[in-house]
Design an enzyme around this catalytic site. Structure first.
Site, PDB file in Angstrom:
ATOM      1  N   LYS A 141       0.667  -1.229   0.097  1.00  0.00           N
ATOM      2  CA  LYS A 141       0.029   0.069  -0.048  1.00  0.00           C
ATOM      3  C   LYS A 141       0.816   1.402   0.076  1.00  0.00           C
ATOM      4  CE  LYS A 141      -1.731   1.249   4.199  1.00  0.00           C
ATOM      5  NZ  LYS A 141      -0.626   2.148   5.147  1.00  0.00           N
ATOM      6  N   ASP A 170      -2.035  -6.048   3.043  1.00  0.00           N
ATOM      7  CA  ASP A 170      -2.466  -5.390   4.129  1.00  0.00           C
ATOM      8  C   ASP A 170      -1.623  -6.318   5.390  1.00  0.00           C
ATOM      9  OD1 ASP A 170      -3.807  -4.799   6.457  1.00  0.00           O
ATOM     10  OD2 ASP A 170      -5.480  -3.911   5.291  1.00  0.00           O
ATOM     11  N   HIS A 171      -0.604  -5.643   6.008  1.00  0.00           N
ATOM     12  CA  HIS A 171       0.162  -6.382   6.789  1.00  0.00           C
ATOM     13  C   HIS A 171      -0.670  -6.727   8.088  1.00  0.00           C
ATOM     14  CE1 HIS A 171       1.071  -2.634   8.886  1.00  0.00           C
ATOM     15  NE2 HIS A 171       1.296  -3.113   9.948  1.00  0.00           N
ATOM     16  N   HIS A 233      -6.320  -1.377   7.006  1.00  0.00           N
ATOM     17  CA  HIS A 233      -6.323  -1.966   8.228  1.00  0.00           C
ATOM     18  C   HIS A 233      -7.621  -2.345   9.009  1.00  0.00           C
ATOM     19  CE1 HIS A 233      -2.228  -1.615   7.176  1.00  0.00           C
ATOM     20  NE2 HIS A 233      -2.170  -0.821   7.684  1.00  0.00           N
TER      21      HIS A 233
END
Ligand code: BG6
Length: 482
Positions: A141, A170-171, A233
């Site tokens: 991102k 998306d970590h 997130h």
């Protein structure tokens, strides 16, 4: 694990040095980077392989404290470096040469660069025929500034890679605690009958940080908290909490259910933006007992910036399961504590037999703390010892890290290995990304139309007072602030 090639564009950048290469080193120690694998750092700088190895060594040392002298040489053997400029097509020849003759080997292109370079890199990969059937591309991102720009990125990357080859990171989805959330919901029959309107009164999702924008002022100022945190997130957390149980843990089964949640989010448009959202911007204050400057004094931030560093909002999901159950989302920089948590508040008892002398009968609450702890706490009411019937809330707590006593994987370790294994479950599909932007864009438009400039809050606080007013209007308060 079979040997693989990983080409890391942005190979000298901040993310590569701070997160990706240390994560790869740890996976190497775990025996997951088999001999014959090659890790190729690519960046514009004209570095020798030795100089690159020295940079990687310093970053792994900084991250790990010390290196395993017996294992380090084998890791170095896998490391390579090439200089290339995404804007100069002729500079990709060396990468093609490096990859030649290994078309059957799993090939990962990790684009840890500014998104503006994605198109240039992917068009060179396509032109040189480097995107073999065994190839994958990983995108970091921000994937766009809004729906329109996200679509352009998707088209550009999609011209070289099929959707099944695109891994959008998306970590948060790689965090152990987020995986645990799925285990909690779909590994236990206990919660499912309670997981709906009529049983749950409201849900809060908080991702609070104590840090400011650090060295990322100019990037952050173009982004703001809504795009930096909520669009990805927080919405992903909301999806996991609210999704229907999928038929399997197969990537598309999971992503189909998350997508339904995103599509069922009631749009927040026009004047509703003022009633259902709060924007904030930190002012000078204190963090960890030390004075810190305000957002407008940060390097790279214009003195008259109107970018938000805090967002609180009320989301509603128009579905049978969730009709009438508000989801309050909140995130910000320079807040009082670093904490990511989900708090599910259940309905009050329908009729109390205990009367006023029993004390305030607060509802049951399930708190899932994702970080810094990894714990689940169920608050129930119990009788306080002694005379009379007084009720007191007590916690049933489970510290997951302590229960398992094994070291947790960092989010990037898990995600990198999932890419190599070809497991898309924890990555965002294109339609998910589109749906998230479709919901986020009108909020930004509403702010612009109604000139909703961010409200100041003191660094080290819980954000602007309007955030408590937002949730207070419905008769609730933020957990931790009460
Ligand atoms: C990133 C944001 O995606 O997540 C950062 O760009 C933020 O602004 C970070 O600090 C928070 O991640 P974590 O894992 O520290 O909660």
């Amino acid at each position: 694990m079979q040997p693989f090639d990983l080409v890391l564009f942005g190979g000298t950048g901040d993310l590569a040095m701070r997160k990706l290469l240390p994560a790869l080193y740890r996976r190497h120690l775990a025996g997951q980077i088999p001999p014959g694998s090659r890790l190729l750092g690519v960046a514009r700088g004209d570095l020798s392989r030795e100089a690159y190895v020295a940079l990687v060594e310093a970053s792994c040392r900084a991250s790990e404290g010390s290196l395993d002298a017996t294992q380090w040489p084998a890791f170095v053997e896998r490391l390579h470096y090439l200089s290339a400029d995404a804007l100069r097509p002729d500079s990709f020849g060396a990468i093609a040469g490096f990859l030649a003759g290994r078309d059957e080997v799993t090939r990962v292109f990790f684009l840890s660069t500014a998104p503006a370079l994605f198109a240039g890199i992917c068009s060179q990969i396509g032109r040189l025929g480097l995107a073999t059937p065994a190839s994958r591309v990983v995108l970091e991102k921000p994937l766009g500034q809004d729906l329109a720009t996200a679509e352009i990125i998707n088209q550009q990357v999609g011209a070289a890679f099929g959707e099944h080859q695109i891994y959008r990171i998306d970590h948060y989805l790689g965090k152990e605690a987020v995986q645990n959330l799925m285990a909690l919901r779909f590994g236990n029959a206990l919660f499912e009958p309670l997981w709906a309107r009529g049983r749950i009164r409201h849900v809060q999702i908080t991702v609070a940080e104590t840090i400011g924008v650090e060295t990322r002022g100019s990037f952050y100022d173009q982004t703001g908290a809504l795009r930096d945190m909520v669009q990805n997130h927080l919405l992903q957390l909301l999806c996991i909490i609210a999704m229907e149980p999928p038929a399997s843990s197969d990537a598309d089964a999971m992503r189909d259910e998350k997508l339904k949640v995103l599509r069922a989010l009631r749009p927040i448009t026009g004047a509703a933006v003022l009633a259902k959202t709060v924007r904030g911007q930190y002012r000078a204050g204190a963090s960890g007992g030390k004075p810190v400057s305000g957002y407008l004094e940060e390097t790279g931030v214009p003195v008259d910036s109107g970018t938000e560093t805090f967002v609180a909002l009320k989301a509603e999901i128009d579905s049978w399961r969730w009709a009438g159950v508000p989801f309050y989302l909140r995130t910000g920089k320079r807040l009082q504590e670093k904490v990511s948590e989900i708090v599910v508040t259940f309905e009050d008892v329908p009729h109390s037999i205990f009367g006023p002398s029993a004390g305030v009968q607060s509802p049951n609450r399930l708190r899932i703390c994702l970080q810094p702890c990894d714990s689940i706490t169920l608050t129930i009411l119990a009788k306080s010892p002694g005379d009379g019937m007084r009720l007191k809330p007590v916690d049933l707590s489970l510290d997951l890290a302590a229960s398992f006593k094994t070291q947790q994987l960092d989010a990037y370790e898990r995600l990198l290995m999932d890419v190599v294994k070809g497991n898309l479950t924890l990555f965002m599909r294109r339609d998910e990304l589109d749906a998230a932007w479709r919901w986020i864009d009108p909020i930004r438009e509403g702010w612009a139309q109604h000139d909703a400039s961010p409200k100041g809050y003191t660094a080290g606080s819980w954000g602007p007072a309007a955030s408590s007013v937002l949730i207070g209007r419905d008769g609730f308060g933020w957990h931790g602030e009460l």
